[in-house]
Scaffold this motif. Structure first.
Motif, mmCIF file in Angstrom:
data_model
loop_
_atom_site.group_PDB
_atom_site.id
_atom_site.type_symbol
_atom_site.label_atom_id
_atom_site.label_comp_id
_atom_site.label_asym_id
_atom_site.label_seq_id
_atom_site.Cartn_x
_atom_site.Cartn_y
_atom_site.Cartn_z
ATOM 1 N N ASP A 1 -3.077 2.457 9.041
ATOM 2 C CA ASP A 1 -1.673 2.589 9.433
ATOM 3 C C ASP A 1 -0.776 1.632 8.642
ATOM 4 O O ASP A 1 0.329 1.996 8.218
ATOM 5 C CB ASP A 1 -1.521 2.322 10.936
ATOM 6 N N GLU A 2 -1.251 0.382 8.441
ATOM 7 C CA GLU A 2 -0.466 -0.602 7.694
ATOM 8 C C GLU A 2 -0.300 -0.191 6.229
ATOM 9 O O GLU A 2 0.770 -0.367 5.640
ATOM 10 C CB GLU A 2 -1.136 -1.980 7.769
ATOM 11 N N GLU B 1 -0.252 2.865 5.044
ATOM 12 C CA GLU B 1 0.724 3.954 5.006
ATOM 13 C C GLU B 1 2.145 3.428 5.234
ATOM 14 O O GLU B 1 3.093 3.827 4.552
ATOM 15 C CB GLU B 1 0.367 5.000 6.062
ATOM 16 N N LYS B 2 2.273 2.496 6.168
ATOM 17 C CA LYS B 2 3.579 1.925 6.489
ATOM 18 C C LYS B 2 4.188 1.227 5.275
ATOM 19 O O LYS B 2 5.351 1.476 4.922
ATOM 20 C CB LYS B 2 3.421 0.947 7.658
ATOM 21 N N TYR B 3 3.387 0.389 4.612
ATOM 22 C CA TYR B 3 3.931 -0.375 3.486
ATOM 23 C C TYR B 3 4.085 0.477 2.231
ATOM 24 O O TYR B 3 4.917 0.165 1.375
ATOM 25 C CB TYR B 3 3.071 -1.610 3.221
ATOM 26 N N THR C 1 5.277 3.481 2.373
ATOM 27 C CA THR C 1 6.592 4.071 2.622
ATOM 28 C C THR C 1 7.702 3.066 2.365
ATOM 29 O O THR C 1 8.733 3.382 1.746
ATOM 30 C CB THR C 1 6.671 4.583 4.072
ATOM 31 N N LEU C 2 7.491 1.830 2.814
ATOM 32 C CA LEU C 2 8.497 0.789 2.611
ATOM 33 C C LEU C 2 8.681 0.475 1.124
ATOM 34 O O LEU C 2 9.800 0.244 0.652
ATOM 35 C CB LEU C 2 8.096 -0.474 3.370
ATOM 36 N N THR D 1 10.340 -3.583 0.870
ATOM 37 C CA THR D 1 9.337 -4.633 1.051
ATOM 38 C C THR D 1 8.888 -5.157 -0.303
ATOM 39 O O THR D 1 8.941 -4.449 -1.308
ATOM 40 C CB THR D 1 8.106 -4.115 1.828
#
Length: 400
Positions: free
Chosen positions: A112-113, A115-117, A119-120, A126
């Motif tokens: 999940d992390e 994928e999250k970063y 996107t960021l 980020t």
């Protein structure tokens, strides 16, 4: 081998001495810009101490203390790996403790992390470059990003290892205050704080300054790859035999090493082999060149406001001569020597490949694996060989 090994040993050591002399003179050639940047002085001071070790090794070699010179070579190698990161290790990471999660939960959280970063990053929100599982530590995340930048110069990055090396004190990590003399009984809050300092120091050492940590950071910064790691491991292990208790490590470097006289003396009655002396000299020469190359690159890459004139021309000339003059020794970053190409082709190349390459000398360098038997490989490289399929290997010609 043709020629005289004594002359070759002298030639190698002469180049090492020439590099030391030029390095000592180099400081007067560097011109500071409009701003004095103290970090450069401290980095060169780091090299100054290593050059003292180089000089010590030269004295040991001259006095036939070869095993001790090789043991100090292990220290130089480790400092060299650290110095590469102090100069060019621009990527760093922060750890996040996720031991509160079970293994399956941690794996999902990691996905999940990532994928999250991702996107960021795509939206420029980020500075995190990547998210990984921290090596050698259970259920910790590693957030990778570019190193420390300056507000007034965002393109200039000072590697994190510069700071971690300055701030590390082994006594903080290893020694408990309560086990030693104290003037006053510490308050409980201080005891708790000191315990936290030990834990933090141990973690920083593990990830930034330990041997494994150095390799991981070098790979993270794409300064080494798997083949180079294999060569580092082999050299590090070989040199470590003369630093840590290892049966017959020093004995095996002597002529007639299987002869035991049963007497008492300082050292052995048999002399060190000429090959062993040459090996110690080659290690020292290559390591010295490595330090000088990194130092030169550091100063050459400095913003003009810090360094207006680098003065590295002669320094680069001398360090660049090392792999050119002594290509038969395979260290970390130079190409496979002819002997290793020859040996590989004898055992692994097909007749069709040899014909395609036009002989063993032209085998693609990425095909040639490093031999872990460093002393034996140098002995082989100094000897003439012949093979029905591959032809003749002629050792390097050494002037008498």
């Amino acid at each position: 081998m043709t020629g005289n090994l004594d002359a070759e040993i002298g030639r190698v050591n002469e180049l090492t001495r020439a590099m030391l002399i030029e390095y000592a003179a180099w400081g007067s050639k560097i011109k500071v810009g409009e701003t004095q940047f103290a970090a450069y002085n401290e980095m060169l001071d780091f090299v100054n101490v290593r050059m003292e070790t180089v000089e010590s090794c030269l004295l040991l070699i001259e006095n036939q203390k070869i095993a001790d010179a090789l043991g100090l070579g292990r220290s130089l190698l480790e400092h060299y790996l650290l110095f590469i990161l102090m100069c060019r290790g621009k990527k760093v990471f922060k750890l996040r403790d996720m031991t509160n999660l079970k293994e399956a939960e941690f794996k999902k959280f990691l996905r999940d992390e990532r994928e999250k970063y991702a996107t960021l990053r795509a939206s420029g929100k980020t500075s995190v470059i990547d998210v990984k599982k921290a090596p050698r530590t259970a259920r910790h995340l590693m957030y990778v990003f570019e190193g420390y930048k300056f507000e007034d110069d965002p393109d200039f990055i000072l590697p994190a290892h510069y700071f971690h090396f300055r701030e590390f004190h082994p006594e903080t990590m290893r020694l408990k205050e309560e086990d030693y003399f104290q003037y006053y009984e510490p308050e409980p809050e201080l005891v708790k704080a000191l315990k936290g300092h030990r834990a933090e120091s141990a973690l920083n050492y593990k990830f930034y300054l330990s041997y494994d940590g150095l390799l991981e950071f070098l790979e993270l910064n794409e300064l080494i790859d798997a083949p180079v790691i294999a060569r580092i491991e082999a050299h590090y292990t070989f040199l470590g035999k003369f630093l840590h208790p290892t049966h017959d490590a020093a004995r095996n470097l002597h002529d007639n090493s299987n002869v035991r006289y049963g007497d008492t003396r300082v050292g052995m009655r048999q002399p060190y082999s000429k090959t062993a002396v040459l090996l110690a000299s080659l290690y020292l020469c290559y390591l010295t060149a490595g330090f000088l190359d990194e130092a030169a690159g550091l100063i050459e890459g400095a913003p003009e406001k810090y360094i207006s004139q680098t003065g590295t021309e002669r320094l680069r000339e001398l360090s660049g001569a090392v792999p050119e003059k002594f290509p038969y020794f395979w260290f970390l970053f130079n190409d496979p020597p002819l002997y290793d190409r020859f040996n590989y082709c004898i055992h692994h190349a097909t007749d069709e490949e040899l014909q395609e390459w036009g002989g063993y000398a032209n085998v693609p360098k990425e095909r040639v694996p490093f031999s872990q038997h460093i002393y034996g490989s140098l002995e082989g490289a100094l000897t003439g060989w012949g093979n029905a399929r591959c032809g003749s290997y002629v050792p390097p010609r050494i002037s008498s």
